[in-house]
Every structure is written in C-alpha cells, then in structure tokens.
Design a protein around this motif. Structure first.
Motif, PDB file in Angstrom:
ATOM      1  N   ASN A 566      25.871 -58.532  22.109  1.00  0.00           N
ATOM      2  CA  ASN A 566      26.435 -58.240  23.338  1.00  0.00           C
ATOM      3  C   ASN A 566      27.247 -59.882  23.634  1.00  0.00           C
ATOM      4  O   ASN A 566      27.049 -60.067  24.255  1.00  0.00           O
ATOM      5  N   CYS A 567      28.361 -58.895  24.237  1.00  0.00           N
ATOM      6  CA  CYS A 567      29.929 -60.101  24.014  1.00  0.00           C
ATOM      7  C   CYS A 567      29.421 -59.718  26.009  1.00  0.00           C
ATOM      8  O   CYS A 567      30.740 -60.953  25.787  1.00  0.00           O
ATOM      9  N   ASP A 568      29.186 -59.464  26.284  1.00  0.00           N
ATOM     10  CA  ASP A 568      29.794 -59.419  28.276  1.00  0.00           C
ATOM     11  C   ASP A 568      30.789 -58.950  28.135  1.00  0.00           C
ATOM     12  O   ASP A 568      30.917 -59.706  29.404  1.00  0.00           O
ATOM     13  N   GLY A 569      31.637 -58.202  27.726  1.00  0.00           N
ATOM     14  CA  GLY A 569      32.483 -58.028  28.399  1.00  0.00           C
ATOM     15  C   GLY A 569      34.032 -59.556  28.342  1.00  0.00           C
ATOM     16  O   GLY A 569      35.024 -59.024  28.464  1.00  0.00           O
ATOM     17  N   LEU A 570      33.412 -60.139  27.343  1.00  0.00           N
ATOM     18  CA  LEU A 570      34.627 -61.087  26.429  1.00  0.00           C
ATOM     19  C   LEU A 570      36.300 -60.822  26.362  1.00  0.00           C
ATOM     20  O   LEU A 570      36.358 -60.072  25.760  1.00  0.00           O
ATOM     21  N   LYS A 571      37.207 -61.525  27.009  1.00  0.00           N
ATOM     22  CA  LYS A 571      38.652 -60.713  26.182  1.00  0.00           C
ATOM     23  C   LYS A 571      38.622 -61.592  26.047  1.00  0.00           C
ATOM     24  O   LYS A 571      39.245 -63.796  26.277  1.00  0.00           O
ATOM     25  N   ILE A 572      39.343 -61.277  24.870  1.00  0.00           N
ATOM     26  CA  ILE A 572      40.171 -62.928  24.194  1.00  0.00           C
ATOM     27  C   ILE A 572      41.155 -62.517  23.201  1.00  0.00           C
ATOM     28  O   ILE A 572      42.111 -61.762  22.958  1.00  0.00           O
ATOM     29  N   ASN A 590      31.547 -55.042  23.829  1.00  0.00           N
ATOM     30  CA  ASN A 590      31.759 -54.850  24.363  1.00  0.00           C
ATOM     31  C   ASN A 590      32.479 -56.364  25.251  1.00  0.00           C
ATOM     32  O   ASN A 590      32.109 -57.627  25.798  1.00  0.00           O
ATOM     33  N   TRP A 591      33.535 -56.244  24.381  1.00  0.00           N
ATOM     34  CA  TRP A 591      34.519 -57.197  24.192  1.00  0.00           C
ATOM     35  C   TRP A 591      35.639 -56.787  23.527  1.00  0.00           C
ATOM     36  O   TRP A 591      36.017 -55.627  23.351  1.00  0.00           O
ATOM     37  N   GLU A 592      37.139 -56.999  24.014  1.00  0.00           N
ATOM     38  CA  GLU A 592      38.551 -56.971  23.813  1.00  0.00           C
ATOM     39  C   GLU A 592      38.944 -57.661  23.119  1.00  0.00           C
ATOM     40  O   GLU A 592      39.236 -59.580  23.059  1.00  0.00           O
ATOM     41  N   GLN A 607      31.329 -46.356  15.610  1.00  0.00           N
ATOM     42  CA  GLN A 607      31.831 -46.768  16.855  1.00  0.00           C
ATOM     43  C   GLN A 607      31.232 -47.974  17.007  1.00  0.00           C
ATOM     44  O   GLN A 607      29.903 -47.727  18.013  1.00  0.00           O
ATOM     45  N   PRO A 608      31.756 -48.756  17.477  1.00  0.00           N
ATOM     46  CA  PRO A 608      31.441 -50.463  18.148  1.00  0.00           C
ATOM     47  C   PRO A 608      31.269 -49.937  19.450  1.00  0.00           C
ATOM     48  O   PRO A 608      32.095 -49.065  20.242  1.00  0.00           O
ATOM     49  N   GLN A 609      30.361 -50.089  20.560  1.00  0.00           N
ATOM     50  CA  GLN A 609      30.421 -49.832  22.238  1.00  0.00           C
ATOM     51  C   GLN A 609      30.720 -51.446  22.593  1.00  0.00           C
ATOM     52  O   GLN A 609      30.980 -52.315  22.607  1.00  0.00           O
ATOM     53  N   GLY A 610      31.842 -50.565  23.190  1.00  0.00           N
ATOM     54  CA  GLY A 610      32.459 -51.128  24.521  1.00  0.00           C
ATOM     55  C   GLY A 610      33.938 -52.537  23.578  1.00  0.00           C
ATOM     56  O   GLY A 610      33.979 -52.961  24.728  1.00  0.00           O
ATOM     57  N   VAL A 611      33.708 -51.830  22.594  1.00  0.00           N
ATOM     58  CA  VAL A 611      35.094 -53.008  22.184  1.00  0.00           C
ATOM     59  C   VAL A 611      36.444 -52.287  22.117  1.00  0.00           C
ATOM     60  O   VAL A 611      36.507 -51.322  22.425  1.00  0.00           O
ATOM     61  N   LEU A 630      42.562 -43.419  13.377  1.00  0.00           N
ATOM     62  CA  LEU A 630      42.718 -44.422  14.222  1.00  0.00           C
ATOM     63  C   LEU A 630      41.495 -44.341  15.247  1.00  0.00           C
ATOM     64  O   LEU A 630      41.667 -43.045  15.542  1.00  0.00           O
ATOM     65  N   PRO A 631      40.032 -45.444  15.759  1.00  0.00           N
ATOM     66  CA  PRO A 631      39.334 -45.023  16.240  1.00  0.00           C
ATOM     67  C   PRO A 631      39.750 -44.800  17.405  1.00  0.00           C
ATOM     68  O   PRO A 631      41.581 -45.715  17.625  1.00  0.00           O
ATOM     69  N   PRO A 632      39.755 -43.920  18.834  1.00  0.00           N
ATOM     70  CA  PRO A 632      40.274 -44.491  20.220  1.00  0.00           C
ATOM     71  C   PRO A 632      40.240 -46.025  20.637  1.00  0.00           C
ATOM     72  O   PRO A 632      41.538 -45.998  21.416  1.00  0.00           O
ATOM     73  N   TRP A 633      39.165 -47.006  20.109  1.00  0.00           N
ATOM     74  CA  TRP A 633      39.000 -48.296  20.702  1.00  0.00           C
ATOM     75  C   TRP A 633      39.969 -49.155  19.807  1.00  0.00           C
ATOM     76  O   TRP A 633      40.229 -50.953  20.178  1.00  0.00           O
TER      77      TRP A 633
END
Length: 753
Positions: A566-572, A590-592, A607-611, A630-633
C-alpha cells in the motif's frame, strides 16, 4: 560482366571523373564512325574506346579512328586525350602499342583509380576505429589478439535461419539496402568490421568493383548532408583528396556502411510529448535518411544500430527512409551451441552458468580477463545473487592484481557511482570521460588518483574503451550495469534523508535484475514502511522521480511473501521506468504514475487497487493486444507496441483447440520469457488459469525443468522460476508453433493426461 554492362560502367566512371552532366559520354557517331564515349570539358576532350577482349587486334582496329579523331579536333585547337579501357588487366603488347601512339591503355580498375584511390582509402581505413569494436583483451581497436566470429546474423520475417558475413557482403555488392539491428553488446560494430574486411579483400583481388566505405556515425553529430559527411570522413582517415569519395559515391562506385544510427545525436523526451519525441528522433537520423535516399538503386548500403532507439519498426522505417522490401537483419544472443563453440575457440570448455547472458561482447570480455574462471559452471543460482557474488569476486581480483591499495569494496563503490553517472547519459551506458572516472575515484577515496591507481582506472571491470582517442569508457553489458545501479538504490532506501546521488538527473530506470538484487540485499533488515518513506522522499524532497520508481519496484523483491504494498497515495511524475510489472505479488496499490516513460507494462490477471497510469509513453504492453483491451486505470497513454507477437495468455487459456497441458506450458513460457524480468514466483505461474488447468501445472513444471527451459530457486522460502540464458530462440519457436511444434518438451507435455 557483359559488354554492355562494361561500357555502361566506363561511361559512369568517366562522367564522375570529369564532372560531366548526366547522360554525357553516350555512344555517338562522328565522321560516320561509332564512338564509345566522348567527354568534353572546358579545356580537354576525352575520347574513350572500350573492349572486353584481351587481343592486340582490337586495339589496332580502334586506334586508327581514335588518332584520326584527335587530328581532326586538334585542327580546331582542341586538346584531346585518348584512352583505351579493357575489362581486365591489359596485356604488355597492348600497353606498348598504345604508348607508341599516345593512347593510354587502362583496365577498368585503373580508370577507377582516377576517380578514387581506393587502395589508399582501404589501407588508411583499417587504422581508424570501427565503431565500438575493440579487442576484448587489450581494449585496442588497432591490434587484435582475440579474433572471434560474430553471432549469427538472422533475417527478420524470413525462413532463412541465418546469414554469414559473406552472404551480407554479397547482398551489398548487389546494391541491397540493409538495416542491421541488435542490442548493446551483440557485436554490431564487429560484424560491420568483418563485412568490411571481406569486401576489402574482394576489392583488392579484383572480384568486385565497389569500394567499401565505413563511417562511425558518432563522429558526425549535427550533420545532415551525405556529401559533407563523406568529406569529413575522408579527412578523418587521412585521405589526400577527400573529394574523391564524393565523386565515387556519385558514380555508384562505393558500398556504404554506417555504424551507430542510435549514436548520431542525443534525444531527450519532453514529458507529455510523444509526438515531439518521434519528430526529434527523425531529425536526429536525417543524415542516415539522406544516405539511404541517395544510395537507392545506386549502391549497396548497410546501417547498424540498436532497435530500441525507435518505438516501433514502422517508426524506424519512416525515420530512416527504408522500405518494407529492404533487408532487415538482427543480432541476438548466442544460442547454447553457438556460445559453446565460441568459448571453445578461445579455450573455455566448461558449461556456462544458467543465469549468464550469452552475449558476444560480455562473454569475450569475461573470457579475455579470466573472469569466466570465477564462475561456477552447472550451478543454477538466482541471477541477482549470482551477479552480486560475481561483481564482488571481480573487484577482489582487481584489487589483488593491481596492488593499488584499494580494497574490493572501494572498487565496487566506484563502479556503482559510474553506473549512476551513466544513468545521466543519453544511451545509459556512457560515454564516461576520464575526468568523470577520476571524479568517481576522488568521491569514494577522498583523494585524486596517483600513479599506482591510474592503471586500475584504465581497466575497471565491466567497462570498455569507447573512444581510444579521448579515453572515454562505456559499460559493456546491460546486466552488469543494472546490477551495479542497484547499489545507490540500496543506499537511498537505508538513508533516504541524506541523498547526494544527483538522482534528479537520472534518465534510465532500474531494470528487473537491479531491482531483484537491491531487494535481495534489503530483505532482512528493512521494513516495508521504509520503502514507502524512501520513495516519497525521492519524489518530493529530492525531485528524483526515477529513483522513487526504483524504490517502489524494488520492494516486491525484498518482501515477496506479502500480497500487496500500500503506497498511501504516492504520486510519481515524469519518471523513467524500465519494467512495470503487475503480474506477480506483492502488487503495488494506491499510487499514481504520470507523464513517465515506461519500457514494458505487464498487466496481471486482476486489477491493482487504487493504481493510475496516466499520460505515459509506454513502449510495450504485455497482456492485451489492442488499446481497446486496456484496463481503465491505464489512461491517456501513448503505447507503441501491444502484445501481438503471439497469443496473449488469456487467449491461450481460452482456446479449446489447444490441449490443456500445452496451454499451461505456453502461458508459463510466456510469463518467463516474453515478459522481461528476473523470474516468476511459482504461485504466479498458476494465476489466471481455471481450476481444470491448474492441475497440470506441477507436471508441466517438472518437464520445463527436465528439458532445461527454466530452473527453480528458493528465495526467502518462496520458489521462483528463472528463465535460462540462451533458450529464448527455442522458446520463441515453441510459442510460435504451438500445437505444430516438434520440440521434445512439447511432445512430452502432450502426453500428460
């Protein structure tokens, strides 16, 4: 050569030698007699007669009309030169007879020397570097103690297994346009050197009339004019009359060889601008495109470089002016038999370790400096651990050989710093200047190199001479480079608040081998939360998105038993990622990732969660065949290649025409070989299979192991299956053939009930 072809060649040469207009020198009648070739310049008229015969009678017959023409023109105050050209070397009596009558009797080759002193060029060219081709033992591009044959040259989209150097030389003699592709260390420059040598010998023997000319494109940065490049090249090798190459090119008397289209200019990607990137790459190879356009139907040309410089084969063709019917050749790793034959020639007969790549340059270098003797043959070791041990052993060996008072760990840290410095370079391998090598030494040792340490810096393991004149170095193999890059990622995870790595300048992401090595080294002492902290600090505090992505992708190798991270909303943002793999656990959640460059995106079965992966430039997607799948994420990305080489795993699993055990084998081999990586957990090899197929997995894996298609190792209590170096061509054939494959492993799998 027929008589008409011979006369056409003579006229073409004459026009080029005396700068005549196109079409000048065509057969004509003067005083009722046919004249083979007359070229008029401002001051002189050149009158040429041609023959394929070796008899004096032909010269006697033609000399009368030649002399009468000269007398006629001299009455008009025109200076006339008479030339009699023979296909082969003229006889002594022909030469003497002509000399007595002021007629120059020349062979076609001798006439050609008036256009280009090919002998001078060919003798000068062998003393000039051939791209990155150096002797593995001495790092010299002048003297060769280790002569070895190039890896097999394989045509793309052809039923032909491979071509030899002589085959390639013959295609060039036939005016073919060839593109030779291969990754770093596959022997492209060496292959061109060998082809050049074959053509050079043929020219001196008189077997061909075309002179091979080989340009190192890295010496022509910023040029886009073919004629300017030829003149610069002629000056570099030391020709007395550089313009000769241009005239010979116009006459179609050359065979052009261009080495390193990927080294002609650096191209940096602007975030969010994939179209702009393609435009920049096309502009960078303008010189290559100019040569191809000017050469078509006039002379043979071969262009060599790395395939991955372009996003796709279509972009490569369009950028360089190539056509679908041009010849595309590839250099790959040695097959197992090729590797063994190669090593036997240089005195190494023991079987190679399973994890060692079968790349020509790497094997030659390891054999030349004795490093192969440090490897434990027949030992199946997890690749990351094996590379770690090998690098330590090599550094220990260098410390003892050079007696530089540097301990092995210091040598390794210098190499790791240079590997990170190479991350700032356009191609990721180098060049590393002498000053950069000396600065790396100073940073690690806190002193400048002295007379005792300079020899070591000149021969650092894993590096090879890139430019003998400037002393620049380059890493010889991407595996060594990736393993060394892991060092600074480990350092950052341990101390994320004390970053002095200049990682904000990194342009190349850590590969699967490096991530696996870093994870293995960090697996015992570093808690999962430390990775999140390190990734966040890299992205926010140090503005180093590539390092942040490296840390994130290293974590699964450190804690493989976890199900997710769980990356806690990390944005790269704007990172460079080599391989983004969602097919194995632990899966980052949970990262972007935004506006990044991604080499390979591997889609998993869930599907990975929150990606979110948005606005990225992705070279290849594994796991779906079109953008509609392609998946929606994954949103707003520019994707160059989809998974269309063979069926996707999902389509194989769903195909009832393929027997169940074979479906399992094909999906396992795809996961191990088509997806670039350092291995797959055994439990991941069953993922995506329905229960009826999972029952075959254990039996299929036994066959895979028995037939040496992959091997298992234990890591942190988990079984991981590793692909075997040198097996890719065999696996590719199995995946392509499917049910029609005659491979022994396939036949045995088909017997499973």
């Amino acid at each position: 050569m027929t008589g008409s072809e011979f006369e056409k060649a003579v006229r073409s040469l004459a026009r080029a030698i005396w700068d005549a207009e196109p079409g000048a020198g065509a057969p004509t009648y003067v005083d009722g007699l046919e004249r083979d070739c007359i070229i008029e310049t401002a001051d002189v008229t050149y009158y040429i007669e041609c023959t394929t015969q070796r008899t004096l009678e032909k010269l006697k017959s033609d000399s009368g009309k030649m002399i009468s023409f000269k007398t006629r023109e001299e009455r008009r105050n025109r200076l006339v030169k008479l030339i009699f050209v023979t296909l082969e070397e003229p006889t002594a009596d022909q030469v003497q007879y002509g000399k007595e009558r002021s007629i120059a009797v020349l062979s076609l080759a001798e006439l050609g020397k008036r256009l280009l002193d090919a002998g001078q060029y060919l003798n000068l060219r062998v003393n000039h570097p051939f791209g990155s081709a150096t002797d593995p033992k001495t790092d010299s591009n002048q003297t060769w103690t280790l002569n070895y044959e190039p890896v097999a040259i394989r045509p793309n989209n052809s039923t032909i297994d491979s071509l030899s150097v002589k085959n390639v030389a013959q295609e060039l003699t036939n005016k073919r346009i060839i593109c030779l592709l291969g990754d770093f260390g596959m022997g492209k420059s060496l292959t061109l050197k060998e082809v050049f040598g074959d053509l050079r010998t043929s020219y001196f023997k008189g077997n061909i009339e075309y002179c091979p000319v080989l340009l190192n494109l890295r010496e022509h940065w910023g040029q886009d004019d073919a004629y300017e490049a030829l003149e610069r090249h002629a000056r570099r090798v030391g020709m007395s009359s550089p313009q000769q190459l241009i005239r010979a090119f116009n006459a179609g008397r050359l065979i052009l060889m261009l080495d390193g289209f990927d080294e002609i200019a650096s191209v940096a990607w602007e975030a969010g601008s994939s179209i702009r990137l393609r435009e920049l790459r096309k502009a960078a190879v303008a010189l290559v495109r100019a040569f191809v356009v000017e050469s078509r139907n006039k002379c043979g040309i071969i262009i060599a470089g790395r395939a991955h410089y372009f996003d796709s084969h279509d972009e490569l063709r369009e950028s360089m002016g190539l056509r679908r019917d041009d010849l595309f050749l590839s250099l790959g790793e040695f097959s197992e038999p090729e590797a063994q034959r190669f090593l036997e020639r240089i005195g190494y007969s023991a079987p190679l370790p399973a994890w060692l790549p079968r790349r020509p340059l790497l094997l030659a270098k390891l054999a030349a400096d004795g490093t192969l003797n440090l490897l434990l043959a027949n030992t199946d070791v997890e690749p990351a651990r094996a590379w770690d041990l090998l690098i330590n052993a090599v550094c220990d060996r260098e410390s003892r050989i050079h007696r530089s008072h540097l301990d092995p760990q210091a040598i390794r840290r210098i190499l790791e710093l240079l590997a990170s410095t190479a991350r700032t370079k356009p191609d990721g391998f180098g060049p590393l200047t002498e000053d950069e090598v000396a600065e790396a030494f100073r940073e690690i040792v806190h002193a400048y190199p002295d007379d005792k340490t300079r020899p070591l810096l000149q021969r650092l393991p894993g590096l090879s001479a890139r430019n003998a004149q400037t002393g620049d170095r380059s890493f010889i193999d991407d595996q060594i480079l990736d393993a060394l890059r892991a060092g600074h990622v480990i350092e950052h995870v341990i101390s994320p608040y004390a970053n002095n790595l200049k990682a904000h300048l990194w342009k190349h992401g850590l590969g699967p081998l490096g991530a696996s090595l870093a994870g293995t080294r960090l697996s015992h002492d570093i808690q999962p939360t430390q990775f999140i902290i390190a990734a966040r600090e890299a992205a926010i505090r140090w503005n180093a998105p590539t390092l942040a992505a490296d840390v994130l992708l290293t974590f699964p190798h450190a804690h493989p038993a976890l199900d997710e991270l769980n990356c806690d909303g990390l944005k790269i943002n704007a990172a460079d990622v080599d391989t983004l793999d969602f097919s194995d656990t632990p899966i980052p959640t949970n990262w972007e990732l935004t506006e990044a460059t991604v080499g390979t995106l591997v889609l998993g079965d869930s599907q990975p969660q929150g990606v979110k992966v948005t606005g990225c430039l992705i070279q290849q997607v594994i796991g779906c065949s079109t953008e509609y799948d392609l998946p929606p994420w994954v949103e707003g990305c520019y994707i160059t290649n989809f998974d269309t080489q063979q069926q996707t795993n999902a389509s194989i699993v769903a195909d009832p025409s393929i027997p169940g055990p074979l479906r399992v084998l094909l999906t396992i081999l795809r996961k191990l070989y088509l997806q670039k990586g350092s291995g797959r957990q055994e439990r991941a090899l069953s993922r995506g299979l329905d229960p009826s197929l999972r029952t075959f997995v254990s039996n299929v894996l036994e066959i895979v192991d028995r037939h040496r298609l992959a091997f298992p190792v234990r890591l942190s209590g988990i079984t991981v299956w590793q692909p075997l170096a040198g097996r890719r061509s065999r696996v590719s054939a199995i995946l392509t053939s499917g049910t029609s494959s005659t491979d022994s492993a396939v036949r045995e799998v088909m017997t499973i009930q």
